[in-house]
Enzyme design. Structure first.
Site, PDB file in Angstrom:
ATOM      1  N   GLN A  93      -5.159  -1.448   9.895  1.00 42.93           N
ATOM      2  CA  GLN A  93      -5.074  -2.710   9.059  1.00 42.93           C
ATOM      3  C   GLN A  93      -5.561  -3.911  10.047  1.00 42.93           C
ATOM      4  O   GLN A  93      -5.149  -4.209  11.197  1.00 42.93           O
ATOM      5  CB  GLN A  93      -3.347  -2.964   9.021  1.00 42.93           C
ATOM      6  CG  GLN A  93      -3.161  -4.284   8.287  1.00 42.93           C
ATOM      7  CD  GLN A  93      -3.441  -4.332   6.987  1.00 42.93           C
ATOM      8  OE1 GLN A  93      -3.471  -3.217   6.234  1.00 42.93           O
ATOM      9  NE2 GLN A  93      -3.690  -5.395   6.253  1.00 42.93           N
ATOM     10  N   ASP A 145     -11.241   2.867   4.262  1.00 37.50           N
ATOM     11  CA  ASP A 145     -11.414   1.289   4.267  1.00 37.50           C
ATOM     12  C   ASP A 145     -13.210   1.181   3.993  1.00 37.50           C
ATOM     13  O   ASP A 145     -13.463   0.151   3.743  1.00 37.50           O
ATOM     14  CB  ASP A 145     -11.031   0.756   5.400  1.00 37.50           C
ATOM     15  CG  ASP A 145     -10.123  -0.504   5.060  1.00 37.50           C
ATOM     16  OD1 ASP A 145      -9.988  -0.703   4.137  1.00 37.50           O
ATOM     17  OD2 ASP A 145      -9.396  -1.139   6.205  1.00 37.50           O
ATOM     18  N   LYS A 178       1.020  -1.135  -0.008  1.00 39.84           N
ATOM     19  CA  LYS A 178      -0.194   0.181  -0.017  1.00 39.84           C
ATOM     20  C   LYS A 178       1.065   1.327  -0.120  1.00 39.84           C
ATOM     21  O   LYS A 178       0.574   2.167  -0.810  1.00 39.84           O
ATOM     22  CB  LYS A 178      -0.843   0.012   1.075  1.00 39.84           C
ATOM     23  CG  LYS A 178      -1.980  -1.112   1.118  1.00 39.84           C
ATOM     24  CD  LYS A 178      -2.679  -1.353   2.317  1.00 39.84           C
ATOM     25  CE  LYS A 178      -3.892  -2.468   2.303  1.00 39.84           C
ATOM     26  NZ  LYS A 178      -4.444  -2.951   3.695  1.00 39.84           N
TER      27      LYS A 178
END
Ligand code: GUN
Length: 301
Positions: free
Chosen positions: A97, A120, A53
């Site tokens: 995460q 997200d 990422k």
């Protein structure tokens, strides 16, 4: 033989579009987009994803940083990190995460993220907007799958789909997005009876079960579209050989039977990252009052 839905190539096209949009609006915005990834512990797979990422951010002009807490960090410490990022004007997007190591409460952490920075798409407000069909930040993996299907020229209207897996990260939002594209959706899970029968009826099969090689050829309806969200590391068979990646689908068996299939690696994975970049640029544009949006990646005619 199935056509491959190439996520690597499509993600590269999304990156080109995002790089152009970032460069175009940099002066108006006054600062580049910023993404912060909150990572706790040393799960090796998470380390690989977070690194990918960060590299992808660099390619499109997003400033990224990783806030890495030890596995022993308390819920309060991680919450405080998130609150600092919520207040930080150089941060447009926050990604927590997953998975979070026990005993941390991932739900509470996701809830703490400012919904405007929730790249997200996992905050209840953004999930609620998704359910209601309102604009908002969308979960990256299912958004990536929808983009792959659209660019692969797959006609979705009225078809019958099976999603295997009901996670908040993939299965649930995937089911909703497909319904909104007028697909008739079944969501299967660990308690589903006769899973193979459900699979054989599906014109579109999205495997997000987290079980390596679950879907074999005899589970797949001839000419079905097969999307593999699984990603599993297979240890090297012998010393001196390399570890490989495989999905939830037995690719070699299913490829001759399906009409379209996503490979692992190079299918859904790169598109998840591309959608994260997309959401970050979108959040940045919103915060900086940039009008005009992101140049879309043209669909095939
Ligand atoms: N872990 C594996 N994939 C993802 C993802 O897309 N988002 C987050 N937050 N964690 C993940």
């Amino acid at each position: 033989m199935a056509k491959r839905l190439n996520g690597q190539a499509l993600a590269a096209r999304y990156e080109t579009s995002l790089r152009t949009s970032v460069a175009q609006h940099l002066t108006t915005a006054g600062c580049p987009p910023g993404l912060a990834v909150v990572r706790v512990g040393d799960d090796p797979a998470s380390g690989v994803y977070v690194g990918r990422k960060a590299q992808a951010c660099g390619r499109v002009g997003i400033r990224s940083r990783i806030i890495h807490h030890p596995a022993t960090a308390s819920q309060q410490e991680v919450l405080e990190s998130i609150c600092r990022l919520n207040a930080d004007p150089a941060c447009d997007g926050i990604l927590v995460q997953l998975p979070m190591p026990a005993p941390l409460n991932a739900r509470q952490l996701l809830l703490a993220v400012d919904p405007a920075k929730d790249v997200d798409g996992l905050h209840p407000l953004n999930l609620g907007r998704l359910v209601r069909g309102e604009p908002g930040l969308r979960p990256c993996t299912p958004a990536g799958v929808m983009a792959l299907l659209a660019h692969g020229g797959i006609a979705l209207e009225g078809i019958r789909a099976l999603v295997i897996g009901r996670s908040i990260l993939v299965g649930q939002p995937m089911g909703i997005m497909l319904q909104q594209a007028n697909v008739t959706v079944t969501v299967a899970h660990s308690r589903t009876r006769n899973l193979a029968d459900h699979c054989r009826q599906a014109e579109l099969l999205v495997a997000a079960a987290g079980q390596p090689g679950l879907v074999g050829a005899h589970w797949v309806r001839p000419e079905a579209v097969v999307v593999d969200v699984g990603i599993h590391r297979v240890p090297p068979p012998r010393q001196g050989t390399r570890a490989t990646l495989r999905g939830d689908v037995c690719f070699a068996e299913v490829e001759p039977r399906a009409s379209h299939i996503t490979p692992v690696p190079g299918g859904v994975g790169p598109m998840t990252v591309a959608m994260l970049l997309w959401n970050t640029v979108q959040a940045w544009q919103q915060r900086c009052g940039v009008v005009g949006g992101i140049t879309p990646v043209p669909l095939p005619r």
